[in-house]
Design a protein around this motif. Structure first.
Motif, short mmCIF file in Angstrom:
data_model
loop_
_atom_site.label_atom_id
_atom_site.label_comp_id
_atom_site.label_asym_id
_atom_site.label_seq_id
_atom_site.Cartn_x
_atom_site.Cartn_y
_atom_site.Cartn_z
N GLY A 106 -26.54 -32.24 65.37
CA GLY A 106 -26.67 -32.17 63.91
C GLY A 106 -25.62 -31.27 63.29
O GLY A 106 -25.07 -31.58 62.22
N LEU A 107 -25.29 -30.16 63.97
CA LEU A 107 -24.22 -29.28 63.48
C LEU A 107 -22.89 -30.02 63.47
O LEU A 107 -22.10 -29.89 62.53
N HIS A 108 -22.63 -30.80 64.51
CA HIS A 108 -21.39 -31.57 64.57
C HIS A 108 -21.35 -32.64 63.48
O HIS A 108 -20.28 -32.95 62.95
N VAL A 109 -22.50 -33.22 63.15
CA VAL A 109 -22.55 -34.19 62.05
C VAL A 109 -22.17 -33.52 60.73
O VAL A 109 -21.39 -34.07 59.93
N MET A 110 -22.69 -32.31 60.50
CA MET A 110 -22.37 -31.60 59.26
C MET A 110 -20.89 -31.25 59.19
O MET A 110 -20.24 -31.41 58.15
N ILE A 111 -20.33 -30.80 60.32
CA ILE A 111 -18.89 -30.48 60.36
C ILE A 111 -18.08 -31.75 60.14
O ILE A 111 -17.10 -31.76 59.37
N GLY A 112 -18.47 -32.85 60.79
CA GLY A 112 -17.76 -34.12 60.62
C GLY A 112 -17.85 -34.64 59.20
O GLY A 112 -16.88 -35.20 58.67
N THR A 113 -19.00 -34.43 58.55
CA THR A 113 -19.15 -34.86 57.15
C THR A 113 -18.20 -34.10 56.24
O THR A 113 -17.55 -34.68 55.36
N ILE A 114 -18.08 -32.79 56.46
CA ILE A 114 -17.13 -31.98 55.68
C ILE A 114 -15.70 -32.42 55.96
O ILE A 114 -14.87 -32.53 55.05
N PHE A 115 -15.41 -32.71 57.23
CA PHE A 115 -14.08 -33.19 57.65
C PHE A 115 -13.73 -34.48 56.89
O PHE A 115 -12.65 -34.60 56.28
N ILE A 116 -14.64 -35.44 56.88
CA ILE A 116 -14.42 -36.71 56.17
C ILE A 116 -14.30 -36.48 54.67
O ILE A 116 -13.48 -37.10 53.98
N MET A 117 -15.10 -35.54 54.13
CA MET A 117 -15.05 -35.24 52.70
C MET A 117 -13.67 -34.71 52.29
O MET A 117 -13.12 -35.11 51.26
N VAL A 118 -13.12 -33.82 53.13
CA VAL A 118 -11.78 -33.29 52.84
C VAL A 118 -10.74 -34.40 52.91
O VAL A 118 -9.82 -34.48 52.08
N MET A 119 -10.87 -35.30 53.89
CA MET A 119 -9.93 -36.42 53.99
C MET A 119 -10.04 -37.35 52.79
O MET A 119 -9.05 -37.91 52.32
N MET A 120 -11.26 -37.50 52.26
CA MET A 120 -11.46 -38.32 51.07
C MET A 120 -10.73 -37.70 49.86
O MET A 120 -10.09 -38.41 49.08
N MET A 121 -10.81 -36.37 49.74
CA MET A 121 -10.11 -35.68 48.66
C MET A 121 -8.60 -35.83 48.81
O MET A 121 -7.88 -36.08 47.84
N ARG A 122 -8.10 -35.71 50.04
CA ARG A 122 -6.66 -35.86 50.27
C ARG A 122 -6.22 -37.30 50.00
O ARG A 122 -5.13 -37.52 49.46
N CYS A 123 -7.06 -38.25 50.37
CA CYS A 123 -6.71 -39.66 50.12
C CYS A 123 -6.64 -39.95 48.63
O CYS A 123 -5.76 -40.68 48.18
N SER A 124 -7.55 -39.34 47.86
CA SER A 124 -7.54 -39.55 46.41
C SER A 124 -6.30 -38.93 45.76
O SER A 124 -5.87 -39.36 44.69
N LYS A 125 -5.71 -37.92 46.43
CA LYS A 125 -4.49 -37.28 45.92
C LYS A 125 -3.22 -37.93 46.49
O LYS A 125 -2.12 -37.38 46.34
N MET A 126 -3.41 -39.06 47.19
CA MET A 126 -2.29 -39.83 47.74
C MET A 126 -1.48 -39.03 48.77
O MET A 126 -0.25 -39.09 48.80
#
Length: 260
Positions: free
Chosen positions: A204-224
């Motif tokens: 579950g801890l790894h899921v939370m870390i992975g979710t934050i990881f994906i969230m940061v990548m989503m922000m970077r993708c939105s900034k091209m």
């Protein structure tokens, strides 16, 4: 400055020493919390470590996206580093499964030579655990969709699929917390409780870390920040998320289904 090699010689940075100091603060604070239930030092260490690592990763993003310091050689070595990190995580979970199978295949006399031990009421694998399995498999599909969208140059589509992955990760975490609240046994209830909560809790801890990881990548993708050729951070996040998916499948089949 002109270089005659393909490597990136990093400049001086305050973040490594500050991160080490904050990790020490977090560790001491965690020990204090376990002993006295005082959370102030642990909270301070967690907040300051989050701030320092955010600044550190911001600098790495600048070096790769805007300064062009991540050559093909540098990217290949970073991929190898991520692979080695995931392998270390695999071995970490191997120890968890080793503990579980060592205890379940030959139950000791201390737990009545039964598995699960007497008076332990296990979870029904066809209820919340099965739903969580479907959620994580679905998230693996959406994150793969995001990768294919980036390779096709469809950044808007990639953003949507990454957002879906984040929502599925959050949904999984909420259901896992609800399941823990419904549990009729605790971590101190024999080796079954220890192995169950250690394995599923760390996952579950790894899921939370992975979710934050994906969230940061989503922000970077939105900034091209990504292109068809350069999206190493997204690839690393996808590898990590698939690792989390596969570990859950083994957890579900062994602990929830086979070991019930």
């Amino acid at each position: 400055m002109k270089k005659n090699h393909p490597f990136h010689m990093v400049t001086k940075s305050p973040w490594p020493i500050l991160a080490s100091m904050n990790i020490m603060t977090l560790m001491v604070g965690s020990v204090k919390w376990m002993q006295t239930k005082e959370t102030s030092l642990m909270t301070m260490g967690m907040v300051t470590l989050t701030m320092v690592t955010s600044m550190w990763w911001r600098d790495v993003n600048r070096e790769s996206t805007f300064q062009g310091n991540h050559t093909l050689k540098v990217k290949s070595l970073m991929k190898m580093g991520m692979i080695m990190f995931i392998l270390s995580e695999v071995m970490f979970f191997v120890s968890m499964f080793w503990m579980f199978f060592h205890s379940s295949l030959s139950p000791s006399i201390e737990i009545g030579m039964n598995w699960p031990p007497k008076s332990i009421k296990t979870f029904n694998p066809m209820e919340i655990p099965l739903l969580n399995t479907i959620i994580l498999i679905s998230s693996g599909v959406t994150v793969t969709w995001a990768h294919q969208a980036v390779l096709a140059g469809k950044m808007n589509q990639s953003n949507k699929s990454l957002a879906m992955t984040v929502m599925l990760g959050i949904y999984f975490t909420i259901l896992q917390k609800w399941e823990y609240n419904q549990s009729q046994f605790t971590m101190s209830d024999s080796v079954y409780g220890s192995s169950f909560f250690m394995a599923t809790g760390f996952h579950g801890l790894h899921v939370m870390i992975g979710t934050i990881f994906i969230m940061v990548m989503m922000m970077r993708c939105s900034k091209m920040h990504f292109s068809k050729e350069n999206h190493l951070g997204l690839e690393a996040a996808i590898w990590y998320w698939h690792f989390v998916d596969v570990v859950w499948l083994f957890l579900y089949l062994s602990i929830y289904w086979w070991g019930k």
